[in-house]
Motif scaffolding. Structure first.
Motif, mmCIF file in Angstrom:
data_model
loop_
_atom_site.group_PDB
_atom_site.id
_atom_site.type_symbol
_atom_site.label_atom_id
_atom_site.label_comp_id
_atom_site.label_asym_id
_atom_site.label_seq_id
_atom_site.Cartn_x
_atom_site.Cartn_y
_atom_site.Cartn_z
ATOM 1 N N CYS A 288 0.812 -1.224 0.000
ATOM 2 C CA CYS A 288 0.000 0.000 0.000
ATOM 3 C C CYS A 288 0.836 1.260 0.000
ATOM 4 O O CYS A 288 0.304 2.367 0.096
ATOM 5 C CB CYS A 288 -0.971 0.006 1.179
ATOM 6 S SG CYS A 288 -0.186 0.251 2.790
ATOM 7 N N ASN B 36 3.674 3.909 -1.787
ATOM 8 C CA ASN B 36 4.039 4.390 -3.114
ATOM 9 C C ASN B 36 5.528 4.210 -3.358
ATOM 10 O O ASN B 36 6.318 4.066 -2.415
ATOM 11 C CB ASN B 36 3.668 5.865 -3.278
ATOM 12 C CG ASN B 36 2.174 6.085 -3.289
ATOM 13 O OD1 ASN B 36 1.401 5.154 -3.571
ATOM 14 N ND2 ASN B 36 1.747 7.297 -2.980
ATOM 15 N N GLN C 273 5.841 8.774 4.274
ATOM 16 C CA GLN C 273 5.272 9.258 3.022
ATOM 17 C C GLN C 273 6.164 10.384 2.511
ATOM 18 O O GLN C 273 6.211 11.469 3.075
ATOM 19 C CB GLN C 273 3.839 9.748 3.241
ATOM 20 C CG GLN C 273 3.122 10.179 1.977
ATOM 21 C CD GLN C 273 1.688 10.610 2.266
ATOM 22 O OE1 GLN C 273 1.201 10.474 3.394
ATOM 23 N NE2 GLN C 273 1.015 11.127 1.250
ATOM 24 N N ARG D 249 -5.704 10.676 3.696
ATOM 25 C CA ARG D 249 -6.065 9.612 2.755
ATOM 26 C C ARG D 249 -5.108 8.438 2.854
ATOM 27 O O ARG D 249 -5.531 7.273 2.805
ATOM 28 C CB ARG D 249 -6.077 10.167 1.330
ATOM 29 C CG ARG D 249 -7.250 11.094 1.009
ATOM 30 C CD ARG D 249 -7.058 11.730 -0.348
ATOM 31 N NE ARG D 249 -8.176 12.585 -0.708
ATOM 32 C CZ ARG D 249 -8.172 13.429 -1.754
ATOM 33 N NH1 ARG D 249 -7.089 13.515 -2.523
ATOM 34 N NH2 ARG D 249 -9.234 14.169 -2.000
ATOM 35 N N ARG D 250 -3.816 8.759 2.985
ATOM 36 C CA ARG D 250 -2.849 7.658 3.098
ATOM 37 C C ARG D 250 -3.063 6.894 4.397
ATOM 38 O O ARG D 250 -2.929 5.672 4.440
ATOM 39 C CB ARG D 250 -1.429 8.220 3.038
ATOM 40 C CG ARG D 250 -0.342 7.162 3.228
ATOM 41 C CD ARG D 250 -0.372 6.103 2.104
ATOM 42 N NE ARG D 250 -0.053 6.734 0.860
ATOM 43 C CZ ARG D 250 1.189 6.960 0.434
ATOM 44 N NH1 ARG D 250 2.212 6.593 1.176
ATOM 45 N NH2 ARG D 250 1.391 7.527 -0.725
ATOM 46 N N ARG E 67 -5.854 4.581 3.945
ATOM 47 C CA ARG E 67 -5.428 3.504 3.043
ATOM 48 C C ARG E 67 -4.635 2.443 3.791
ATOM 49 O O ARG E 67 -4.807 1.240 3.564
ATOM 50 C CB ARG E 67 -4.591 4.113 1.920
ATOM 51 C CG ARG E 67 -4.063 3.132 0.887
ATOM 52 C CD ARG E 67 -3.326 3.922 -0.178
ATOM 53 N NE ARG E 67 -2.509 3.081 -1.034
ATOM 54 C CZ ARG E 67 -1.664 3.555 -1.949
ATOM 55 N NH1 ARG E 67 -1.551 4.863 -2.113
ATOM 56 N NH2 ARG E 67 -0.954 2.732 -2.691
ATOM 57 N N GLN F 6 -7.084 0.438 6.063
ATOM 58 C CA GLN F 6 -7.887 -0.490 5.271
ATOM 59 C C GLN F 6 -7.066 -1.690 4.824
ATOM 60 O O GLN F 6 -7.575 -2.813 4.745
ATOM 61 C CB GLN F 6 -8.488 0.233 4.066
ATOM 62 C CG GLN F 6 -9.545 1.274 4.422
ATOM 63 C CD GLN F 6 -9.975 2.096 3.221
ATOM 64 O OE1 GLN F 6 -9.474 1.917 2.114
ATOM 65 N NE2 GLN F 6 -10.900 3.028 3.453
ATOM 66 N N ALA F 7 -5.776 -1.450 4.517
ATOM 67 C CA ALA F 7 -4.917 -2.548 4.070
ATOM 68 C C ALA F 7 -4.626 -3.535 5.194
ATOM 69 O O ALA F 7 -4.520 -4.750 4.963
ATOM 70 C CB ALA F 7 -3.611 -1.994 3.508
#
Length: 546
Positions: free
Chosen positions: A287, A289, A306, A317-318, A321, A324-325
């Motif tokens: 998840c 980048n 990040q 948002r990250r 994310r 959720q992962a």
């Protein structure tokens, strides 16, 4: 040369770097950077070539020779331009792989061009009637071959064609002259070429192996042994690299902590718990980048760095994310379980922010979210961060309650050899303990008092940041060998105090075992031996100069 971004473990498409090498990327970049050390030899060779070329042209009046001198001068200037433009690139400890490949190609083309022109120049000079001005050319050929074999040996595919271009043509021309002196000179040049090629190959193998080993150790020092993610050293390196003034507001920390991880170890065992941590690490990699850095601080605590965050909304948002992962079911070793994670985020916004301040800010947000989650589930909130510290053994307090410091060390270590050594060398500067796998999870007030590190700085492998940079690799390798052999360790390194000064320490650590022989923890003690080391150094210098 090892980039902190290596710990993201996300693969770049093969089309982005189609070159296949038999050495790691870090070793390759270091060997390419060594080409920048040829600037001074290149300047000297250019000046000597122009001087000898001008002499030969003025004496022989040969147009072909003059043309070759002009082309050689152009090739030399082009090579110097490439080296000058690449100087700043080579000085960068984290030279990008693509930039290294581009620089190497440019260097190779100019190096080959000069070698080919120089070989033709020497051959053309030997085609003319023998004369005294040809002697400097022979010396120049020998000097060029020796210099190339020593300075460019780290890149065989550059040095091998260059030696062949520069030596073969004049050696062949001397051989075809037919007189004895020329034939002997030709054989000497061919022998020199053979020896130079062999020497260059051996030097490349030796240096590339050493560089690979060094990079492997450097990577191990920055790698979490269980998950393959980075550790606190990798986190510090990523922060230092990216927290530049022009990038303020672009870097953010996401502090991740698994909820109720301890019951997993208690019910299913530490092996299952370790497998769960590895799965969590895989999901964090997936998840993230490209360019982000994922590290494990220790236990069930992770941090996602990040690198490029456009706004607070982007950071939020990250964070969602990541949650959720990680939230969901995990299947491992025949067990299916649900695991939740809490994530706290912070963003770099000012010039005075440190890595530790960002971690603290993210940890505070994480604790609030964890408490809110427990309230929603109808369970009382628990201070997840204080348990390890409250369970810690305050060795400094224990020492204050004892009148015999040597007996404290002996009781703590349970090792007669340590007791005897302490009785001679002095009182412990710090004491500490670690988990069976070598990770620091328990607080050490004496270590923090000596080094000035916080508990967050100290835990995991963060303690390495307090050790002198020149001693970190050897210390980490020694500690890994100790964990593998499961035997007591005795080592020396320089430790930085809170005053910023490094002092030599003797460290002794022993395993504490359960009745079944299983290691339950490691106990360690550091003794200040700086005065002794300085005296040894002074005596060594005096004996050397006597």
């Amino acid at each position: 040369m090892l980039s902190p971004f290596a710990f993201n473990q996300r693969r770049v498409k093969a089309t982005e770097s189609p070159i296949v090498r038999d050495i790691p990327d870090g070793t390759y970049v270091e060997l390419v950077a060594s080409l920048c050390g040829t600037r001074m030899p290149a300047v000297i060779m250019t000046l000597l070539f122009l001087m000898v070329g001008a002499l030969s042209v003025c004496t022989s009046k040969d147009i072909a020779l003059a043309s070759l001198v002009a082309m050689g001068a152009c090739a030399s200037v082009a090579r110097l331009i490439v080296l000058i433009r690449g100087r700043r690139l080579c000085d960068d400890a984290d030279m990008p792989l693509v930039a290294a490949e581009r620089f190497e190609r440019q260097f190779a083309l100019t190096y080959w061009a000069f070698a080919a022109v120089f070989g033709l120049f020497a051959a053309r000079s030997y085609m003319l009637p023998p004369a005294e001005w040809q002697m400097p050319i022979g010396i120049l050929v020998v000097g060029y071959a020796a210099g190339a074999a020593s300075t460019v040996a780290m890149r065989p595919y550059i040095v091998v064609p260059s030696l062949i271009f520069a030596v073969t043509a004049p050696a062949a021309m001397l051989l075809f002259r037919g007189d004895a002196n020329a034939s002997v000179s030709s054989l000497c040049l061919f022998a020199l070429l053979t020896g130079g090629l062999r020497s260059a190959r051996q030097r490349y193998r030796s240096q590339s192996a050493k560089a690979t080993t060094r990079h492997t150790f450097a990577r191990q020092v920055k790698t979490d042994h269980l998950t393959g993610l980075g550790n606190r050293l990798a986190l510090a390196e990523a922060f230092e690299t990216n927290a530049r003034p022009e990038r303020h507001g672009r870097i953010a920390f996401h502090y991740v902590d698994l909820d109720d991880f301890k019951p997993v170890n208690d019910r299913l065992g530490h092996q299952v718990g370790d497998s769960l941590l590895c799965l969590v690490a895989d999901r964090l990699r997936a998840c993230s980048n490209l360019g982000d850095v994922v590290v494990r601080l220790g236990g069930d605590e992770f941090v996602v760095v990040q690198i490029n965050s456009d706004s607070d909304l982007d950071v939020e948002r990250r964070r969602l994310r990541i949650e959720q992962a990680l939230n969901g079911s995990y299947v491992l070793e025949g067990h299916s379980m649900n695991c939740a994670a809490s994530v706290g985020s912070s963003r770099c916004t000012g010039n005075n922010q440190t890595m530790n301040s960002l971690l603290v800010a993210a940890d505070e947000v994480l604790r609030r979210r964890k408490a809110e989650r427990k309230i929603r589930l109808g369970r009382p909130p628990v201070d997840t961060g204080s348990r390890k510290q409250s369970d810690a053994i305050d060795y400094a307090s224990v020492a204050e309650r004892c009148t015999d410091t040597y007996s404290v060390a002996y009781d703590m270590l349970g090792d007669a050899e340590a007791y005897e050594r302490l009785a001679v060398t002095g009182i412990a500067a710090t004491t500490w303990e670690s988990a069976p796998d070598g990770l620091i999870e328990t607080d050490s007030p004496s270590w923090r008092a000596y080094t000035g590190q916080s508990y967050d700085d100290w835990k995991g492998y963060g303690w390495l940041t307090a050790i002198h940079p020149d001693d970190r690799l050897a210390t980490m390798e020694k500690w890994r060998e100790t964990l593998h052999d499961q035997q007591a360790v005795d080592a020396e390194y320089r430790l930085k105090g809170k005053n910023g000064q490094y002092r030599w320490m003797n460290v002794h650590a022993v395993p504490m075992r359960a009745k079944d022989g299983r290691i339950v923890r490691w106990l360690g003690i550091n003794v200040d031996i700086d005065d002794r080391k300085r005296l040894e150094l002074k005596n060594h210098i005096e004996s050397f100069t006597a």
